[in-house]
Design an enzyme around this catalytic site. Structure first.
Site, PDB file in Angstrom:
ATOM      1  N   CYS A  38      -8.474 -10.067   3.394  1.00 55.14           N
ATOM      2  CA  CYS A  38      -7.901  -9.584   2.107  1.00 55.14           C
ATOM      3  C   CYS A  38      -7.615 -10.165   1.177  1.00 55.14           C
ATOM      4  O   CYS A  38      -7.151  -9.664   0.011  1.00 55.14           O
ATOM      5  CB  CYS A  38      -6.758  -8.342   2.869  1.00 55.14           C
ATOM      6  SG  CYS A  38      -7.669  -7.044   3.379  1.00 55.14           S
ATOM      7  N   LYS A  74       3.079  10.224  15.015  1.00 57.53           N
ATOM      8  CA  LYS A  74       3.335   9.415  15.103  1.00 57.53           C
ATOM      9  C   LYS A  74       2.224   8.532  13.905  1.00 57.53           C
ATOM     10  O   LYS A  74       2.733   7.934  12.735  1.00 57.53           O
ATOM     11  CB  LYS A  74       2.591   8.262  15.913  1.00 57.53           C
ATOM     12  CG  LYS A  74       3.133   6.942  15.984  1.00 57.53           C
ATOM     13  CD  LYS A  74       3.024   6.429  16.964  1.00 57.53           C
ATOM     14  CE  LYS A  74       4.012   6.976  18.306  1.00 57.53           C
ATOM     15  NZ  LYS A  74       4.113   5.939  19.446  1.00 57.53           N
ATOM     16  N   PHE A  75       0.875   9.420  13.549  1.00 60.27           N
ATOM     17  CA  PHE A  75      -0.086   9.070  12.793  1.00 60.27           C
ATOM     18  C   PHE A  75       0.281   9.326  11.080  1.00 60.27           C
ATOM     19  O   PHE A  75       0.864   8.380   9.820  1.00 60.27           O
ATOM     20  CB  PHE A  75      -1.351   9.020  12.837  1.00 60.27           C
ATOM     21  CG  PHE A  75      -2.415   9.081  11.958  1.00 60.27           C
ATOM     22  CD1 PHE A  75      -2.823   7.170  11.754  1.00 60.27           C
ATOM     23  CD2 PHE A  75      -3.514   9.760  11.395  1.00 60.27           C
ATOM     24  CE1 PHE A  75      -3.551   7.152  11.177  1.00 60.27           C
ATOM     25  CE2 PHE A  75      -4.235   9.283  10.302  1.00 60.27           C
ATOM     26  CZ  PHE A  75      -3.909   7.853   9.779  1.00 60.27           C
ATOM     27  N   LEU A 103      -3.097  -6.581  14.268  1.00 60.61           N
ATOM     28  CA  LEU A 103      -2.523  -6.728  13.341  1.00 60.61           C
ATOM     29  C   LEU A 103      -0.812  -7.206  14.508  1.00 60.61           C
ATOM     30  O   LEU A 103      -0.072  -6.161  14.359  1.00 60.61           O
ATOM     31  CB  LEU A 103      -2.585  -5.391  12.482  1.00 60.61           C
ATOM     32  CG  LEU A 103      -0.596  -5.717  11.157  1.00 60.61           C
ATOM     33  CD1 LEU A 103      -1.335  -6.682   9.999  1.00 60.61           C
ATOM     34  CD2 LEU A 103      -0.698  -4.567  10.097  1.00 60.61           C
ATOM     35  N   GLY A 134       0.411  -3.497   2.110  1.00 58.93           N
ATOM     36  CA  GLY A 134       0.885  -2.265   2.499  1.00 58.93           C
ATOM     37  C   GLY A 134       2.235  -2.638   1.979  1.00 58.93           C
ATOM     38  O   GLY A 134       2.704  -3.810   2.239  1.00 58.93           O
ATOM     39  N   PRO A 135       3.283  -1.171   1.700  1.00 58.21           N
ATOM     40  CA  PRO A 135       4.427  -1.386   1.501  1.00 58.21           C
ATOM     41  C   PRO A 135       5.118  -2.364   2.349  1.00 58.21           C
ATOM     42  O   PRO A 135       5.877  -2.999   1.514  1.00 58.21           O
ATOM     43  CB  PRO A 135       4.944   0.417   1.200  1.00 58.21           C
ATOM     44  CG  PRO A 135       4.375   0.451   2.979  1.00 58.21           C
ATOM     45  CD  PRO A 135       2.419   0.096   2.824  1.00 58.21           C
ATOM     46  N   ARG A 151       3.355  10.515  10.455  1.00 58.47           N
ATOM     47  CA  ARG A 151       4.432   9.121  10.288  1.00 58.47           C
ATOM     48  C   ARG A 151       4.219   7.909   9.479  1.00 58.47           C
ATOM     49  O   ARG A 151       4.328   7.952   8.157  1.00 58.47           O
ATOM     50  CB  ARG A 151       5.775   9.098  11.098  1.00 58.47           C
ATOM     51  CG  ARG A 151       6.290  10.079  11.895  1.00 58.47           C
ATOM     52  CD  ARG A 151       7.402   9.756  12.309  1.00 58.47           C
ATOM     53  NE  ARG A 151       7.577   9.305  13.876  1.00 58.47           N
ATOM     54  CZ  ARG A 151       6.693   9.755  14.731  1.00 58.47           C
ATOM     55  NH1 ARG A 151       6.922  11.105  14.905  1.00 58.47           N
ATOM     56  NH2 ARG A 151       6.456   9.660  16.111  1.00 58.47           N
TER      57      ARG A 151
END
EC number: 2.3.1.95
Length: 392
Positions: free
Chosen positions: A164, A55-56, A267, A306-307, A58
């Site tokens: 951020c 999973k990580f 998050l 992030g994307p 990915r």
């Protein structure tokens, strides 16, 4: 005898705050995203968690990151295994590392900015420092002032735990300082080290895994002043306006909690939607006074959370793909360095503009926007004006 009004007018600068130099720095230790899952599960002694590792992997593949720079090494984790464990008491050792390294990494970026500026460091009147980690007294600002040999009279502002969005916060602060103190030269430094958030994986904390895949270490610095002396200073960008807002009912969307185990990261899955649905209001409020409503007419400096966030903003505003190129480049080469990112992107944009022989530092465009996104959910909006790349 001068009146208060006359005295105040004499104190203020005449022109807008202007960025006069930029410097960036990273630790030496580089990790590549293509094999980071193997590295991360090995150094955290978690290789038995095979499904979570898949999973990580990915998450890493979808991150659009090629490499990151991280101060924490495998040798340090061997010496201090609690840092790599999930939720083990480790704040003391994290603090020891961070309080030493945050100002040191900040110094490296500041020295580059000072070298580019080319003026004696004794002319620095103010220091604004921000970092997400390592709270102590005296703070990282004090340590940095000593590392750089700044004047003891330098006026310091220290911002901890902003997250951020703070790359926008420090510019907003520097703008106010420069414009309200004639002759001021403000050294702004953002320094971020992920030692405070690094920990092993857990099935119960997938948002923490996202953070482990995205965040990197880096520092950035700018020098800000009004009314530059163009015979000895080179303006790069003008800071025209700056604003901050928070999205109602989003307090837990991006969050960090400092505990004995370090800083835990949280998050919400809908963060990209929250940001993209609220960003146009910020743009409208910032650019209506300037008569600008075409967001593709601007150059863009957007924090690369992030994307998924970048994709959502791009789609919501119908931005041309090239608008976020500088942001995506920094994300790819460094990861998400929290507050330090937007100044890296400013540096990338001015270099790209010069290399491409564009007419201005903003890729040939006059007006631009800088966005910071972070806990709150908070949005910083800074209106920028570029300068010509060639002076007559």
């Amino acid at each position: 005898m001068a009146s208060v009004e006359e005295f105040r007018n004499a104190q203020r600068a005449k022109g807008p705050a202007t960025i006069l130099a930029i410097g960036t720095a990273t630790p030496d230790h580089c990790v590549y995203q293509s094999d980071y899952a193997d590295y991360y599960f090995r150094v955290t002694k978690s290789e038995h968690m095979t499904e979570l590792k898949k999973k990580f992997n990915r998450i890493c593949d979808k991150s659009m990151i090629k490499k990151r720079y991280i101060h924490l090494t495998e040798e340090m984790l061997e010496e201090h295994p609690n840092i790599g464990a999930y939720m083990a008491p480790s704040l003391n050792i994290r603090q020891e590392i961070i309080t030493a390294e945050v100002p040191r990494l900040g110094r490296d970026a500041a020295l580059k900015a000072l070298k580019e500026w080319g003026q004696p460091k004794s002319k620095i009147t103010h220091l604004v420092f921000c970092t997400t980690s390592g709270v102590e007294m005296p703070g990282a600002d004090y340590k940095l002032a000593n590392l750089l040999g700044l004047e003891t009279s330098v006026r310091r502002v220290m911002l901890y735990h902003q997250g951020c969005y703070a790359g926008g916060t420090v510019l907003r602060t520097a703008k106010d300082l420069a414009e309200n103190n004639a002759g001021a030269r403000v050294l702004v430094v953002c320094s971020e080290i992920t030692v405070v958030t690094f920990r092993g994986p857990s099935e119960d904390a997938l948002d923490s895994l996202v953070g482990q895949a995205l965040f990197g270490d880096g520092s950035s610095a700018v020098i800000v002043g009004s009314d530059p002396d163009v015979s000895i200073e080179r303006p790069l960008f003008q800071l025209v306006s700056a604003a901050q807002t928070f999205i109602p009912n989003s307090a837990g969307a991006i969050a960090g909690n400092l505990r004995e185990v370090g800083l835990t990261f949280h998050l919400w899955p809908n963060v990209p939607t929250l940001i993209s649905e609220n960003i146009e209001k910020c743009l409208t409020q910032a650019f209506d006074p300037l008569g600008i409503s075409d967001w593709n007419s601007l150059f863009w400096i957007a924090h690369p959370g992030g994307p998924a966030i970048l994709d959502a903003v791009e789609a919501k505003l119908n931005l041309e793909k090239k608008k976020l190129e500088a942001t995506r480049h920094v994300l790819s080469e460094y990861g998400n360095m929290s507050s330090a990112c937007v100044l890296f992107i400013l540096d990338e944009m001015r270099k790209k503009s010069l290399k491409g022989e564009k007419a201005t530092t903003g890729e040939g465009l006059d007006w631009g926007v800088l966005f910071g996104f972070g806990p709150g959910l908070t949005i910083e909006t800074v209106v920028l004006h570029s300068v010509p790349t060639v002076t007559n």
